[in-house]
Design a protein around this motif. Structure first.
Motif, short mmCIF file in Angstrom:
data_model
loop_
_atom_site.label_atom_id
_atom_site.label_comp_id
_atom_site.label_asym_id
_atom_site.label_seq_id
_atom_site.Cartn_x
_atom_site.Cartn_y
_atom_site.Cartn_z
N LEU A 19 0.73 -1.15 -0.03
CA LEU A 19 0.02 -0.02 0.10
C LEU A 19 0.96 1.30 0.04
CD1 LEU A 19 -2.76 -1.33 2.55
CD2 LEU A 19 -2.98 -0.81 0.18
N LYS A 20 2.44 1.01 -0.33
CA LYS A 20 3.06 2.29 -0.59
C LYS A 20 3.22 2.84 0.73
CE LYS A 20 3.54 3.81 -4.67
NZ LYS A 20 3.45 4.57 -6.04
N LYS A 21 3.12 2.27 1.76
CA LYS A 21 3.73 2.84 3.16
C LYS A 21 2.78 3.97 3.52
CE LYS A 21 8.19 2.97 2.33
NZ LYS A 21 9.65 3.50 2.68
N ASP A 22 1.54 3.68 3.01
CA ASP A 22 0.37 4.66 3.41
C ASP A 22 -0.29 4.43 4.50
OD1 ASP A 22 -2.22 6.58 1.16
OD2 ASP A 22 -1.81 6.61 3.30
N SER A 23 -0.20 5.41 5.49
CA SER A 23 -0.56 4.91 6.88
C SER A 23 -2.09 4.98 6.97
CB SER A 23 -0.44 6.18 7.74
OG SER A 23 0.47 5.75 8.82
N GLU A 24 -2.86 5.54 6.31
CA GLU A 24 -4.40 5.60 6.17
C GLU A 24 -4.81 4.19 5.65
OE1 GLU A 24 -5.10 10.08 5.05
OE2 GLU A 24 -6.88 8.60 4.17
N MET A 25 -4.32 4.08 4.41
CA MET A 25 -4.75 2.90 3.54
C MET A 25 -4.51 1.59 4.58
SD MET A 25 -5.01 3.61 -0.17
CE MET A 25 -6.45 2.55 -0.04
N PHE A 26 -3.26 1.54 5.10
CA PHE A 26 -3.13 0.36 5.82
C PHE A 26 -3.65 0.25 7.22
CE2 PHE A 26 -0.43 -2.85 7.42
CZ PHE A 26 -0.46 -2.85 8.62
N SER A 27 -4.26 1.44 7.70
CA SER A 27 -5.19 1.38 8.80
C SER A 27 -6.40 0.54 8.54
CB SER A 27 -5.39 2.82 9.40
OG SER A 27 -4.22 3.14 10.12
N GLU A 28 -7.12 1.26 7.20
CA GLU A 28 -8.11 0.95 6.77
C GLU A 28 -8.34 -0.63 6.29
OE1 GLU A 28 -9.63 3.47 3.62
OE2 GLU A 28 -10.93 1.72 2.86
N TRP A 29 -7.20 -0.97 5.65
CA TRP A 29 -7.11 -2.38 5.44
C TRP A 29 -7.14 -3.39 6.70
CZ3 TRP A 29 -3.24 -5.77 7.19
CH2 TRP A 29 -3.22 -7.06 6.57
N LEU A 30 -6.24 -2.86 7.76
CA LEU A 30 -6.20 -3.55 9.24
C LEU A 30 -7.21 -3.77 9.81
CD1 LEU A 30 -4.13 -4.99 10.72
CD2 LEU A 30 -3.75 -3.20 12.04
N LYS A 31 -8.37 -2.49 9.90
CA LYS A 31 -9.51 -2.56 10.28
C LYS A 31 -10.66 -3.69 9.51
CE LYS A 31 -9.52 2.36 11.25
NZ LYS A 31 -10.11 3.40 10.92
N ASP A 32 -10.18 -3.48 8.08
CA ASP A 32 -11.21 -4.69 7.69
C ASP A 32 -10.71 -5.94 7.69
OD1 ASP A 32 -11.44 -2.42 4.68
OD2 ASP A 32 -12.97 -2.77 6.47
N ALA A 33 -9.61 -6.39 7.91
CA ALA A 33 -8.93 -7.65 7.98
C ALA A 33 -9.18 -8.27 9.18
CB ALA A 33 -7.61 -7.57 7.41
N SER A 34 -8.82 -7.50 10.25
CA SER A 34 -8.80 -8.12 11.66
C SER A 34 -9.59 -7.35 12.52
CB SER A 34 -7.59 -7.80 12.36
OG SER A 34 -7.27 -6.22 12.60
N GLY A 35 -10.70 -6.50 12.12
CA GLY A 35 -11.61 -5.70 13.02
C GLY A 35 -10.94 -4.92 14.13
N ALA A 36 -9.69 -4.44 13.80
CA ALA A 36 -9.14 -3.47 14.82
C ALA A 36 -10.11 -2.04 14.85
CB ALA A 36 -7.52 -3.41 14.35
N ASN A 37 -9.93 -1.56 16.16
CA ASN A 37 -10.35 -0.38 16.03
C ASN A 37 -9.33 0.98 15.67
OD1 ASN A 37 -8.66 0.45 18.19
ND2 ASN A 37 -10.24 -0.27 19.67
N SER A 38 -9.80 2.27 15.38
CA SER A 38 -8.92 3.07 15.06
C SER A 38 -7.66 3.05 15.80
CB SER A 38 -9.61 4.49 15.13
OG SER A 38 -10.82 4.28 14.18
N ARG A 39 -7.68 3.25 16.95
CA ARG A 39 -6.58 3.10 17.93
C ARG A 39 -5.33 2.08 17.60
NH1 ARG A 39 -4.20 1.17 22.00
NH2 ARG A 39 -5.83 -0.23 22.08
N GLN A 40 -6.19 0.78 17.53
CA GLN A 40 -5.09 -0.34 17.28
C GLN A 40 -4.40 -0.20 15.99
OE1 GLN A 40 -8.03 -2.95 18.02
NE2 GLN A 40 -7.20 -3.70 20.05
N ALA A 41 -5.36 0.30 15.06
CA ALA A 41 -4.75 0.21 13.83
C ALA A 41 -3.81 1.39 13.43
CB ALA A 41 -6.00 0.59 12.71
N GLY A 42 -4.01 2.83 14.07
CA GLY A 42 -3.11 3.70 14.11
C GLY A 42 -1.85 3.27 14.88
#
Lengths: 300, 90
Positions: B53-76
């Motif tokens: 994801l080209k080291k894009d923080s936002e996109m990675f956070s979004e992906w992580l939330k989708d993939a694992s059900g993480a909340n915003s804080r954890q993903a961030g």
């Protein structure tokens, strides 16, 4: 004949899109006015449905499921894109996408959808402003409802877009560049709700060929080590101690000999013997003789 | 500057090698299991996704939330952890 006549003009734009796609009708460009969709719908579908009306329940269910249908419509449109098309579409919106792989595709589709919705709303608002003054209020209300619906489901976690849409409602199309920057600002804030900013951190020392930037002190000395060092500094060095010891030993030996000799001549003889070094026995013999002679002389 | 957790410091302080996915900051047991189910069983696989994801923080956070059900804080937190690791070692 049915009691309920579906009036396509009351449908949302996305609902119309979905229905058109479901009936294999070629969709007009994304930014077309709603009326075009309505026309197409009436042309193709209303004729089909004339004989199809069976249950009225379907209508109610469909109204409730409108949100999902909107999403599905968008998904349908975008999953027809190839990887390259998706990448090109994102580039049009100014997003440089990375490789579109199985795991990243869904993400980029979502992103494209969000971008298109926000842009589409900007365009629709601009169009409706012109419509405001000529058409009835009903259309405007429907338009706003449509925006509200698509806005609320499109925003999902991002409150930024909701506040942004409020701005869009009042802004004119000419203010889009300003809107974009504000959107970016809001997006940044949303990404770090706890205020954590991912700033670049100073590299770890010595890692990956980087020079050491922060030199740690040597291993800290324990208190006992420090004490020992203090004490050792005050004591006399050991070489000097040994030297002093030998000097004292010699002095004591000389004194002992003197005490034993108790006269000048034996002292001299002793010194001579000492000078000669190896003739220690002779020195002792001389000592004995010289000692005897004074005694003998003393006795006589 | 934000405060970082001990887990974050431990991860960013050295090459990740073969560390498990739960060694990432923000990823605990439950999230770790969900990721492992999807095939992200090691930290370097998640790193792979981050780089895709080209080291894009936002996109990675979004992906992580989708993939694992993480909340915003954890993903961030995870995002920041990987960003800093890349700054140091990549």
């Amino acid at each position: 004949m049915s009691l309920f006549m579906e009036d396509p003009a009351h449908f949302s734009k996305s609902r119309l899109k979905l229905d058109l796609v479901a009936h294999n009708v070629v969709l007009p460009p994304t930014k077309s006015r709603k009326e075009i969709y309505v026309d197409l719908y009436l042309k193709h579908i209303a004729q089909k449905n004339a004989g199809d009306f069976s249950s009225d329940d379907e209508d109610q269910e469909q109204d409730l499921a409108d949100k999902e249908e909107e999403e599905d419509a968008e998904i349908l449109v975008q999953s027809c894109l190839t990887d390259d098309d998706l990448k090109a579409a994102l580039l049009k919106h100014g997003v440089k996408a990375g490789p579109i792989v199985a795991s990243t595709r869904a993400l980029y589709e979502n992103k494209l959808r969000r971008l298109e919705q926000s842009e589409g709303q900007g365009h629709v608002n601009g169009v409706e402003k012109g419509v405001l003054y000529s058409d009835s209020e009903e259309e405007e209300e429907q338009g706003e409802q449509e925006d509200g619906e698509s806005g609320s489901e499109g925003a999902k976690e991002e409150t930024a877009e909701q506040s942004n849409q409020a701005q869009q409602g009042s802004s004119q199309p000419s203010q889009e560049p300003v809107k974009d920057t504000i959107e970016e600002m809001f997006l940044n804030m949303e990404a770090s709700p706890t205020g954590i900013c991912a700033t670049r951190r100073r590299p770890i020392k010595g890692a990956a060929g980087r020079p050491v930037q922060y030199i740690y002190p040597d291993t800290p000395t324990s208190p006992t080590t420090l004490e020992r060092r203090e004490v050792e500094r005050r004591l006399v060095p050991i070489h000097i101690q040994i030297l002093v010891f030998f000097i004292l030993a010699c002095l004591l030996y000389i004194i002992y000999v003197c005490v034993e000799g108790n006269s000048f001549s034996p002292f001299v003889a002793l010194l001579d013997s000492l000078d000669q070094g190896s003739e220690s026995e002779e020195g002792l013999m001389l000592q004995a003789e010289t000692q005897d002679t004074p005694v003998i002389s003393g006795q006589e | 500057m934000s405060t970082t957790s001990q887990k974050h410091r431990d991860f960013v302080g050295e090459p990740m090698g073969d560390k498990s996915v739960t060694s990432l900051s923000g990823i605990g047991e439950i999230l770790g299991k969900k990721l492992e189910q999807q095939g992200f069983d090691k930290a370097y696989v998640v790193l792979g996704q981050f780089l895709l994801l080209k080291k894009d923080s936002e996109m990675f956070s979004e992906w992580l939330k989708d993939a694992s059900g993480a909340n915003s804080r954890q993903a961030g937190s995870c995002s920041q952890c990987l960003t800093e690791w890349c700054d140091a070692f990549l």
